[in-house]
Design a protein around this motif. Structure first.
Motif, PDB file in Angstrom:
ATOM      1  N   ASN A   1       0.837  -1.193   0.000  1.00 27.70           N
ATOM      2  CA  ASN A   1       0.000   0.000   0.000  1.00 27.70           C
ATOM      3  C   ASN A   1       0.875   1.247   0.000  1.00 27.70           C
ATOM      4  O   ASN A   1       1.997   1.240   0.510  1.00 27.70           O
ATOM      5  CB  ASN A   1      -0.895   0.035   1.240  1.00 27.70           C
ATOM      6  CG  ASN A   1      -1.789  -1.171   1.344  1.00 27.70           C
ATOM      7  OD1 ASN A   1      -2.670  -1.369   0.528  1.00 27.70           O
ATOM      8  ND2 ASN A   1      -1.562  -1.992   2.361  1.00 27.70           N
TER       9      ASN A   1
ATOM     10  N   LYS B   1     -17.893   2.559  -6.479  1.00 25.41           N
ATOM     11  CA  LYS B   1     -18.743   3.325  -5.573  1.00 25.41           C
ATOM     12  C   LYS B   1     -19.657   2.346  -4.852  1.00 25.41           C
ATOM     13  O   LYS B   1     -20.371   1.559  -5.496  1.00 25.41           O
ATOM     14  CB  LYS B   1     -19.577   4.337  -6.365  1.00 25.41           C
ATOM     15  CG  LYS B   1     -20.444   5.256  -5.509  1.00 25.41           C
ATOM     16  CD  LYS B   1     -19.647   6.366  -4.880  1.00 25.41           C
ATOM     17  CE  LYS B   1     -20.555   7.411  -4.230  1.00 25.41           C
ATOM     18  NZ  LYS B   1     -19.800   8.522  -3.618  1.00 25.41           N
TER      19      LYS B   1
ATOM     20  N   LEU C   1      -5.433   7.990  -6.123  1.00 27.02           N
ATOM     21  CA  LEU C   1      -6.074   7.605  -4.863  1.00 27.02           C
ATOM     22  C   LEU C   1      -6.436   8.827  -4.030  1.00 27.02           C
ATOM     23  O   LEU C   1      -7.529   8.901  -3.448  1.00 27.02           O
ATOM     24  CB  LEU C   1      -5.148   6.684  -4.062  1.00 27.02           C
ATOM     25  CG  LEU C   1      -4.956   5.278  -4.623  1.00 27.02           C
ATOM     26  CD1 LEU C   1      -3.805   4.577  -3.917  1.00 27.02           C
ATOM     27  CD2 LEU C   1      -6.234   4.463  -4.490  1.00 27.02           C
ATOM     28  N   ARG C   2      -5.532   9.783  -3.960  1.00 31.15           N
ATOM     29  CA  ARG C   2      -5.809  10.985  -3.166  1.00 31.15           C
ATOM     30  C   ARG C   2      -6.927  11.809  -3.784  1.00 31.15           C
ATOM     31  O   ARG C   2      -7.796  12.348  -3.076  1.00 31.15           O
ATOM     32  CB  ARG C   2      -4.538  11.823  -3.017  1.00 31.15           C
ATOM     33  CG  ARG C   2      -4.636  12.889  -1.933  1.00 31.15           C
ATOM     34  CD  ARG C   2      -3.371  13.706  -1.814  1.00 31.15           C
ATOM     35  NE  ARG C   2      -3.126  14.508  -3.008  1.00 31.15           N
ATOM     36  CZ  ARG C   2      -2.111  15.358  -3.120  1.00 31.15           C
ATOM     37  NH1 ARG C   2      -1.227  15.482  -2.146  1.00 31.15           N
ATOM     38  NH2 ARG C   2      -1.955  16.053  -4.235  1.00 31.15           N
TER      39      ARG C   2
ATOM     40  N   THR D   1      -9.496  10.774  -5.605  1.00 34.36           N
ATOM     41  CA  THR D   1     -10.822  10.151  -5.506  1.00 34.36           C
ATOM     42  C   THR D   1     -11.380  10.189  -4.088  1.00 34.36           C
ATOM     43  O   THR D   1     -12.572   9.904  -3.897  1.00 34.36           O
ATOM     44  CB  THR D   1     -10.790   8.705  -6.025  1.00 34.36           C
ATOM     45  OG1 THR D   1      -9.716   7.988  -5.407  1.00 34.36           O
ATOM     46  CG2 THR D   1     -10.613   8.670  -7.530  1.00 34.36           C
ATOM     47  N   GLU D   2     -10.565  10.553  -3.097  1.00 36.17           N
ATOM     48  CA  GLU D   2     -11.107  10.804  -1.760  1.00 36.17           C
ATOM     49  C   GLU D   2     -12.186  11.888  -1.822  1.00 36.17           C
ATOM     50  O   GLU D   2     -13.197  11.810  -1.107  1.00 36.17           O
ATOM     51  CB  GLU D   2      -9.990  11.246  -0.809  1.00 36.17           C
ATOM     52  CG  GLU D   2      -8.945  10.192  -0.518  1.00 36.17           C
ATOM     53  CD  GLU D   2      -7.754  10.741   0.245  1.00 36.17           C
ATOM     54  OE1 GLU D   2      -6.823   9.975   0.533  1.00 36.17           O
ATOM     55  OE2 GLU D   2      -7.746  11.966   0.560  1.00 36.17           O
ATOM     56  N   GLU D   3     -11.969  12.901  -2.669  1.00 33.91           N
ATOM     57  CA  GLU D   3     -12.907  14.024  -2.765  1.00 33.91           C
ATOM     58  C   GLU D   3     -14.255  13.589  -3.339  1.00 33.91           C
ATOM     59  O   GLU D   3     -15.283  14.228  -3.086  1.00 33.91           O
ATOM     60  CB  GLU D   3     -12.313  15.124  -3.645  1.00 33.91           C
ATOM     61  CG  GLU D   3     -10.972  15.665  -3.175  1.00 33.91           C
ATOM     62  CD  GLU D   3     -10.374  16.648  -4.168  1.00 33.91           C
ATOM     63  OE1 GLU D   3     -11.157  17.257  -4.939  1.00 33.91           O
ATOM     64  OE2 GLU D   3      -9.138  16.804  -4.183  1.00 33.91           O
ATOM     65  N   TYR D   4     -14.249  12.532  -4.147  1.00 40.37           N
ATOM     66  CA  TYR D   4     -15.469  12.073  -4.819  1.00 40.37           C
ATOM     67  C   TYR D   4     -16.129  10.895  -4.097  1.00 40.37           C
ATOM     68  O   TYR D   4     -17.152  10.382  -4.557  1.00 40.37           O
ATOM     69  CB  TYR D   4     -15.138  11.659  -6.258  1.00 40.37           C
ATOM     70  CG  TYR D   4     -14.718  12.804  -7.146  1.00 40.37           C
ATOM     71  CD1 TYR D   4     -15.649  13.465  -7.949  1.00 40.37           C
ATOM     72  CD2 TYR D   4     -13.396  13.239  -7.182  1.00 40.37           C
ATOM     73  CE1 TYR D   4     -15.271  14.522  -8.778  1.00 40.37           C
ATOM     74  CE2 TYR D   4     -13.002  14.289  -8.005  1.00 40.37           C
ATOM     75  CZ  TYR D   4     -13.939  14.926  -8.796  1.00 40.37           C
ATOM     76  OH  TYR D   4     -13.560  15.970  -9.601  1.00 40.37           O
ATOM     77  N   GLU D   5     -15.532  10.468  -3.000  1.00 44.61           N
ATOM     78  CA  GLU D   5     -16.004   9.277  -2.271  1.00 44.61           C
ATOM     79  C   GLU D   5     -16.075   8.073  -3.208  1.00 44.61           C
ATOM     80  O   GLU D   5     -17.027   7.283  -3.188  1.00 44.61           O
ATOM     81  CB  GLU D   5     -17.349   9.549  -1.596  1.00 44.61           C
ATOM     82  CG  GLU D   5     -17.276  10.662  -0.567  1.00 44.61           C
ATOM     83  CD  GLU D   5     -18.583  10.900   0.168  1.00 44.61           C
ATOM     84  OE1 GLU D   5     -19.582  10.212  -0.139  1.00 44.61           O
ATOM     85  OE2 GLU D   5     -18.609  11.774   1.049  1.00 44.61           O
TER      86      GLU D   5
ATOM     87  N   ASP E   1     -13.703   4.783  -4.702  1.00 42.14           N
ATOM     88  CA  ASP E   1     -12.536   3.942  -4.465  1.00 42.14           C
ATOM     89  C   ASP E   1     -11.929   3.501  -5.794  1.00 42.14           C
ATOM     90  O   ASP E   1     -12.637   3.356  -6.797  1.00 42.14           O
ATOM     91  CB  ASP E   1     -12.911   2.699  -3.653  1.00 42.14           C
ATOM     92  CG  ASP E   1     -13.259   3.035  -2.211  1.00 42.14           C
ATOM     93  OD1 ASP E   1     -12.478   3.770  -1.581  1.00 42.14           O
ATOM     94  OD2 ASP E   1     -14.301   2.567  -1.720  1.00 42.14           O
TER      95      ASP E   1
END
Length: 337
Positions: A19, A115, A201-202, A204-208, A210
């Motif tokens: 990871n 999602k 990855l960072r 897509t945190e904003e868009y909820e 994965d």
């Protein structure tokens, strides 16, 4: 002097898939820092499966630096993990691979956007139309509402960082996408794939949303995800020849098990002989053959030159680019020595 945000990025000790980890340091510089100006930094290896609690210190050694387009005075710092005595940590695969700027790698990173546990665009409790219309698709019914926005922003972030991101496209399955990164030198190419993964990855945190890197997240008649490795050496580009090429293919076949061992876990679920793959227990090469282990471009065999680049289609989307590049170069070295 100005305060700069340094986001250190490294790979943890999880297996079979490492990871990405990150933590932030603030430090003053007169201008954007060079790699040589960045300090080593410690972390708790007992929290990343890289040390025991009784002796948990590990060291982050900066090896590549990139500007961060999402932060004011932001700096992204790719790191190797070292032991306190200065030797590479056993999980540091970057430190031991062959590196040569004359060896070029182009990685095609496929992935799924997810999602609530299903690919973007899948109806709740069901499946969309069979794959076929989604590849390089256009329109809401094919690519959904936010997938292209994410892929486009990711592209811009990579370009801002100086990563040699070469393109994006929607892939064969619904919710599946691909980006391509090219680098001269195995370490540079692999560093940039890891940093591009980090940025995705960072983001897509904003868009909820994965990102699913698994090579076969959907059972049934759906394509898996690969990380096809396009590669060439200076000799392959400038000299080549049919005799050299056939010796190289013999070496790839002879080392087939060694390659599969580092091309990513669960590849047996993806390399079935279906969905543009060769079976995991076989080796083949073919001109423009997407079902072969090694795809040979038409340009490679043009005028019987047998020179240029080749594409190994077996590495999968979870694969470690350091291990993949290292294994390919070992095999090439056995022929070019």
């Amino acid at each position: 002097m100005a305060k700069y945000r340094l986001d250190y990025v490294w790979l943890d000790g999880y297996s079979p898939v490492q990871n990405l980890r990150t933590k932030c340091m603030m430090k003053e510089f007169d201008e954007f820092p060079t790699l040589e100006q960045l300090p080593e930094w410690g972390f708790d290896g007992s929290s990343t499966q890289q040390a025991d609690g009784g002796d948990s210190d590990c060291v982050l050694k900066p090896v590549a630096v990139y500007p961060d387009g999402t932060r004011e005075n932001g700096v992204l710092v790719m790191c190797e993990v070292m032991l306190p005595d200065g030797t590479p940590h056993p999980t540091n695969y970057r430190a031991s691979i062959i590196d040569d700027p004359g060896t070029w790698f182009g990685f095609e990173q496929e992935y799924f956007m997810m999602k609530d546990g299903v690919p973007l665009g899948f109806p709740k409790g069901g499946y969309p139309n069979p794959q076929g219309e989604y590849y390089c698709g256009v329109g809401f019914k094919n690519v959904g509402g936010i997938a292209r926005e994410i892929a486009d922003i990711h592209l811009e972030l990579c370009l801002y960082a100086g990563i040699n991101h070469e393109g994006i496209n929607a892939e064969v399955a619904k919710g599946q996408w691909e980006f391509q990164v090219f680098g001269k030198g195995s370490k540079k190419a692999a560093d940039e794939i890891w940093m591009a993964r980090f940025l995705l990855l960072r983001l897509t945190e904003e868009y909820e949303v994965d990102i699913e890197w698994h090579c076969k997240p959907l059972n049934g008649d759906w394509n898996g995800s690969g990380m096809h490795a396009n590669f060439s050496t200076e000799y392959m580009r400038e000299t080549g020849g049919k005799e050299y090429f056939l010796k190289l293919m013999d070496a790839f076949e002879e080392n087939c098990e060694e390659h599969i061992a580092v091309y990513g876990p669960d590849n047996d679920k993806r390399l079935t002989g279906l969905h543009e793959t060769q079976s995991i227990d076989m080796f083949s090469w073919g001109v423009a053959d997407r079902g072969a282990s090694i795809r040979v471009p038409h340009s490679f065999v043009k005028d019987d030159a047998y020179k240029g680049y080749l594409e190994d289609r077996r590495p999968n989307s979870q694969g470690c680019p350091y291990k993949i590049a290292g294994r390919i170069l070992q095999t090439i070295a056995s022929v070019e020595q």
